[in-house]
Write a protein that holds these residues in place. Structure first.
Motif, PDB file in Angstrom:
ATOM      1  N   ARG A 181       0.937  -1.279  -0.084  1.00 22.66           N
ATOM      2  CA  ARG A 181       0.151   0.143   0.111  1.00 22.66           C
ATOM      3  C   ARG A 181       0.813   1.217   0.019  1.00 22.66           C
ATOM      4  NH1 ARG A 181      -4.991   1.152   4.404  1.00 22.66           N
ATOM      5  NH2 ARG A 181      -6.088   2.763   2.897  1.00 22.66           N
ATOM      6  N   HIS A 182       0.256   2.282  -0.832  1.00 26.29           N
ATOM      7  CA  HIS A 182       1.142   3.653  -0.549  1.00 26.29           C
ATOM      8  C   HIS A 182       0.666   4.138   0.861  1.00 26.29           C
ATOM      9  CE1 HIS A 182       1.874   7.725  -1.627  1.00 26.29           C
ATOM     10  NE2 HIS A 182       2.576   7.228  -2.786  1.00 26.29           N
ATOM     11  N   PRO A 183       1.756   4.915   1.340  1.00 23.41           N
ATOM     12  CA  PRO A 183       1.573   5.264   2.758  1.00 23.41           C
ATOM     13  C   PRO A 183       0.598   6.636   2.788  1.00 23.41           C
ATOM     14  CG  PRO A 183       3.653   6.214   1.616  1.00 23.41           C
ATOM     15  CD  PRO A 183       3.147   5.325   0.784  1.00 23.41           C
ATOM     16  N   ARG A 184       0.114   7.257   1.895  1.00 23.64           N
ATOM     17  CA  ARG A 184      -0.794   8.327   1.770  1.00 23.64           C
ATOM     18  C   ARG A 184      -1.989   8.406   1.150  1.00 23.64           C
ATOM     19  NH1 ARG A 184       4.084  10.856   0.769  1.00 23.64           N
ATOM     20  NH2 ARG A 184       3.087  11.542  -1.025  1.00 23.64           N
ATOM     21  N   LEU A 185      -1.812   7.795  -0.306  1.00 23.99           N
ATOM     22  CA  LEU A 185      -2.597   7.603  -1.090  1.00 23.99           C
ATOM     23  C   LEU A 185      -3.591   6.266  -1.176  1.00 23.99           C
ATOM     24  CD1 LEU A 185      -0.493   8.851  -4.346  1.00 23.99           C
ATOM     25  CD2 LEU A 185      -2.101  10.269  -2.757  1.00 23.99           C
ATOM     26  N   ASP A 186      -4.671   6.281  -1.681  1.00 24.02           N
ATOM     27  CA  ASP A 186      -5.559   5.034  -1.807  1.00 24.02           C
ATOM     28  C   ASP A 186      -5.037   4.251  -2.962  1.00 24.02           C
ATOM     29  OD1 ASP A 186      -7.455   4.399   0.193  1.00 24.02           O
ATOM     30  OD2 ASP A 186      -8.972   5.580  -0.466  1.00 24.02           O
TER      31      ASP A 186
ATOM     32  N   PHE B 265       3.796 -13.702 -12.716  1.00 23.33           N
ATOM     33  CA  PHE B 265       4.289 -14.448 -13.871  1.00 23.33           C
ATOM     34  C   PHE B 265       4.580 -13.286 -14.890  1.00 23.33           C
ATOM     35  CE2 PHE B 265       2.405 -16.176 -17.933  1.00 23.33           C
ATOM     36  CZ  PHE B 265       3.135 -17.299 -18.096  1.00 23.33           C
ATOM     37  N   ARG B 266       4.140 -12.221 -14.938  1.00 24.73           N
ATOM     38  CA  ARG B 266       4.231 -11.152 -16.154  1.00 24.73           C
ATOM     39  C   ARG B 266       5.690 -10.637 -15.721  1.00 24.73           C
ATOM     40  NH1 ARG B 266      -1.468  -8.443 -17.323  1.00 24.73           N
ATOM     41  NH2 ARG B 266      -2.581 -10.440 -18.178  1.00 24.73           N
ATOM     42  N   GLY B 267       6.281 -10.742 -14.519  1.00 22.67           N
ATOM     43  CA  GLY B 267       7.425  -9.931 -14.207  1.00 22.67           C
ATOM     44  C   GLY B 267       7.205  -8.487 -14.012  1.00 22.67           C
ATOM     45  N   GLU B 268       5.963  -7.857 -13.659  1.00 21.14           N
ATOM     46  CA  GLU B 268       5.642  -6.440 -13.615  1.00 21.14           C
ATOM     47  C   GLU B 268       5.141  -6.149 -12.434  1.00 21.14           C
ATOM     48  OE1 GLU B 268       4.000  -6.080 -18.517  1.00 21.14           O
ATOM     49  OE2 GLU B 268       2.855  -6.786 -16.839  1.00 21.14           O
ATOM     50  N   VAL B 269       5.118  -4.864 -12.318  1.00 19.30           N
ATOM     51  CA  VAL B 269       4.716  -4.007 -11.052  1.00 19.30           C
ATOM     52  C   VAL B 269       3.349  -3.223 -11.540  1.00 19.30           C
ATOM     53  CG1 VAL B 269       4.844  -2.646  -9.167  1.00 19.30           C
ATOM     54  CG2 VAL B 269       6.560  -4.175  -9.558  1.00 19.30           C
ATOM     55  N   GLN B 270       2.007  -3.392 -10.955  1.00 18.79           N
ATOM     56  CA  GLN B 270       0.994  -2.697 -11.179  1.00 18.79           C
ATOM     57  C   GLN B 270       0.289  -1.844 -10.398  1.00 18.79           C
ATOM     58  OE1 GLN B 270      -0.911  -2.142 -14.632  1.00 18.79           O
ATOM     59  NE2 GLN B 270      -1.326  -0.563 -13.420  1.00 18.79           N
ATOM     60  N   ALA B 271       0.060  -0.560 -10.548  1.00 19.59           N
ATOM     61  CA  ALA B 271      -0.755   0.084  -9.277  1.00 19.59           C
ATOM     62  C   ALA B 271      -1.987   0.039  -9.817  1.00 19.59           C
ATOM     63  CB  ALA B 271      -0.161   1.595  -9.678  1.00 19.59           C
ATOM     64  N   TYR B 272      -2.834   0.219  -8.722  1.00 15.39           N
ATOM     65  CA  TYR B 272      -4.346   0.249  -8.489  1.00 15.39           C
ATOM     66  C   TYR B 272      -4.893   1.265  -7.587  1.00 15.39           C
ATOM     67  CZ  TYR B 272      -3.936  -4.187 -10.840  1.00 15.39           C
ATOM     68  OH  TYR B 272      -3.424  -5.285 -11.760  1.00 15.39           O
ATOM     69  N   ARG B 273      -5.582   2.126  -8.384  1.00 16.25           N
ATOM     70  CA  ARG B 273      -6.359   3.084  -7.673  1.00 16.25           C
ATOM     71  C   ARG B 273      -7.943   2.908  -7.030  1.00 16.25           C
ATOM     72  NH1 ARG B 273      -9.812   7.312  -9.050  1.00 16.25           N
ATOM     73  NH2 ARG B 273      -9.391   6.547 -11.497  1.00 16.25           N
ATOM     74  N   ARG B 274      -8.286   3.282  -5.885  1.00 17.09           N
ATOM     75  CA  ARG B 274      -9.168   3.024  -5.259  1.00 17.09           C
ATOM     76  C   ARG B 274     -10.390   4.051  -5.955  1.00 17.09           C
ATOM     77  NH1 ARG B 274     -10.076   1.830   1.118  1.00 17.09           N
ATOM     78  NH2 ARG B 274     -11.280   0.509   1.204  1.00 17.09           N
ATOM     79  N   THR B 275     -11.396   3.088  -6.383  1.00 20.99           N
ATOM     80  CA  THR B 275     -12.555   4.010  -6.928  1.00 20.99           C
ATOM     81  C   THR B 275     -13.679   3.910  -5.875  1.00 20.99           C
ATOM     82  OG1 THR B 275     -13.324   2.321  -8.276  1.00 20.99           O
ATOM     83  CG2 THR B 275     -11.511   4.023  -9.246  1.00 20.99           C
TER      84      THR B 275
ATOM     85  N   ASP C 197     -14.861  -0.911  -2.174  1.00 21.42           N
ATOM     86  CA  ASP C 197     -14.472  -2.176  -2.244  1.00 21.42           C
ATOM     87  C   ASP C 197     -14.258  -2.135  -4.040  1.00 21.42           C
ATOM     88  OD1 ASP C 197     -15.241  -2.942  -0.109  1.00 21.42           O
ATOM     89  OD2 ASP C 197     -17.150  -4.080  -0.348  1.00 21.42           O
ATOM     90  N   ALA C 198     -14.087  -1.088  -4.587  1.00 24.27           N
ATOM     91  CA  ALA C 198     -13.534  -1.032  -6.011  1.00 24.27           C
ATOM     92  C   ALA C 198     -12.224  -0.371  -6.441  1.00 24.27           C
ATOM     93  CB  ALA C 198     -14.717  -0.363  -6.681  1.00 24.27           C
ATOM     94  N   TRP C 199     -11.451  -1.149  -7.133  1.00 28.21           N
ATOM     95  CA  TRP C 199     -10.232  -0.757  -7.579  1.00 28.21           C
ATOM     96  C   TRP C 199     -10.189  -0.664  -8.995  1.00 28.21           C
ATOM     97  CZ3 TRP C 199      -6.562   0.723  -3.631  1.00 28.21           C
ATOM     98  CH2 TRP C 199      -6.932   0.454  -2.091  1.00 28.21           C
ATOM     99  N   MET C 200      -9.239   0.241  -9.505  1.00 30.44           N
ATOM    100  CA  MET C 200      -8.887   0.022 -11.065  1.00 30.44           C
ATOM    101  C   MET C 200      -7.358   0.114 -11.324  1.00 30.44           C
ATOM    102  SD  MET C 200     -10.485   3.628 -12.402  1.00 30.44           S
ATOM    103  CE  MET C 200      -9.822   3.194 -14.241  1.00 30.44           C
TER     104      MET C 200
END
Length: 391
Positions: A53-58, A66-76, A79-82
């Motif tokens: 989790r980000h220390p300040r942002l949602d 499996f993909r070897g990647e890092v993806q960020a998700y924002r709370r909308t 119970d919803a994230w995108m």
């Protein structure tokens, strides 16, 4: 309380569909001792095996192993994230993400290729600009020195960059580029073959220090961040074949390291000059020879530590002794799941993710001893690998 779940999807032999969500009692409450209920997947994605989790942002960050990647998700919504921004390439089998306390960067650890990767985070929480840290050198290898010099590290990083730039057609011309990955030798095995680097976790410590573990090379390395990437400032070599996996920072100023292969909790401490060394090691009594340790967590008061053990499916309960420089095992209890991959402590509740049994359970800790009791609540959850409490 809401609990986000990381997990393995079909591309890594799991049943999850992406990031999951569990309500523990009142989803808006501060405790997790209530009935567990599985919600629909927050967002479909490929094997998000670790969440941070980000220390300040949602915003949360997922290691898409499996993909070897890092993806960020924002709370909308509650119970919803995108997805937020595009996925950022890290390395083969990225298995952990650690976000800096100021939210300006993160460090990703990659199991298959041993990479430690620093990424910048902008004001919106979007990661970018991955920089690969200097590669680890096997302290037990035939050509390794006890303390690698900065020049050696720069050459190692340059050689790897050269192999990547050369491409598959000419990479074999770079020395060492065709060395096959060898199985990790056990503590009683002797092998002249090169051992693979297996980065597994990063943690930000007080004072700006960053610590990473290399399970394949039995190394705990310490870094300082800089605009050009991570700079190595020290390392501690653990016994051959111990396999340092995850760490825990204790308020006393000591670092606890859980070793996956030798199933111990090693205590590291720094002297006045900032040099780190091994102070003690506590074996998890009652674990079996073919068990592997997984996660280490601590009670809010810093007095009790829990170490998960896969195979016999138990939890080692340890009490902090002295000035925090040693631990004493109090008990070994049933984890209540098959393959306890991860566990977290929320106040007086211990939550455990059973990767192979496909469930999450909760237990109540004894307020006097810290020893958890029997499972109070249980919920089916597909191939869970990580539990992240969110408000």
């Amino acid at each position: 309380m809401r609990l986000l779940l990381g997990g393995y999807t079909t591309d890594m032999g799991g049943d999850a569909a992406g990031i999951g969500l569990v309500h523990a009692g009142d989803p808006d409450g501060p405790t997790a001792d209530g009935q567990l209920s599985l919600r629909t997947e927050v967002v479909a994605t490929s094997s998000p095996s670790w969440l941070a989790r980000h220390p300040r942002l949602d915003v949360v960050y997922a290691a898409l192993e499996f993909r070897g990647e890092v993806q960020a998700y924002r709370r909308t919504g509650p119970d919803a994230w995108m997805p937020l921004g595009r996925p950022v390439a890290a390395g083969e089998a990225v298995c952990h993400v650690a976000v800096a306390p100021d939210g300006a960067s993160l460090v990703a650890s990659c199991w298959s290729d041993g990479r430690v990767v620093r990424m910048s985070i902008d004001d919106a929480g979007v990661p970018s600009a991955p920089v690969i840290a200097p590669a680890a050198v096997d302290p037990y290898g035939p050509v390794a020195s006890a303390e690698p010099a900065a020049d050696d590290l720069d050459l190692a990083a340059a050689a790897r960059a050269l192999r990547e730039a050369a491409g598959p057609e000419f990479a074999h011309l770079v020395p060492g580029s065709d060395a096959p990955a060898a199985p990790h030798p056990g503590p009683d095995q002797e092998s002249e073959a090169a051992r693979p680097s297996r980065s597994h976790q990063a943690r930000h410590l007080p004072g700006g220090l960053i610590v990473t573990t290399d399970m394949g090379l039995d190394l705990v390395r310490f870094w300082r961040d800089s605009p050009r990437g991570l700079r190595l400032v020290g390392q501690v070599t653990l016994p051959l074949g111990s396999g340092p996996r995850h760490t825990l920072w204790h308020p006393s100023g000591h670092l606890y390291v859980l070793t996956e292969l030798s199933r111990e909790v090693v205590v590291l401490g720094a002297d006045r000059a900032g040099e780190w060394r091994m102070l003690s090691a506590t074996g998890l009594i009652g674990s079996l020879d073919d068990d592997t340790a997984a996660e280490i967590a601590m009670t809010p008061d810093g007095e009790t530590v829990y170490a998960g053990i896969r195979g016999s499916n138990t939890l080692g309960v340890l009490r902090v002794r002295g000035t925090g420089d040693r631990l004493e095992q109090l008990a070994l209890v049933d984890a209540g799941v098959d393959w306890p991959r991860h566990h977290v402590v929320v106040r007086d509740t211990l939550l455990v993710a059973g990767q192979l049994s496909g469930e999450v359970v909760s237990m109540t800790r004894d307020p006097r001893t810290g020893v958890p009791g029997r499972v109070r609540h249980r919920v089916a959850a597909p191939s869970p690998t990580c539990i992240l409490p969110v408000a």
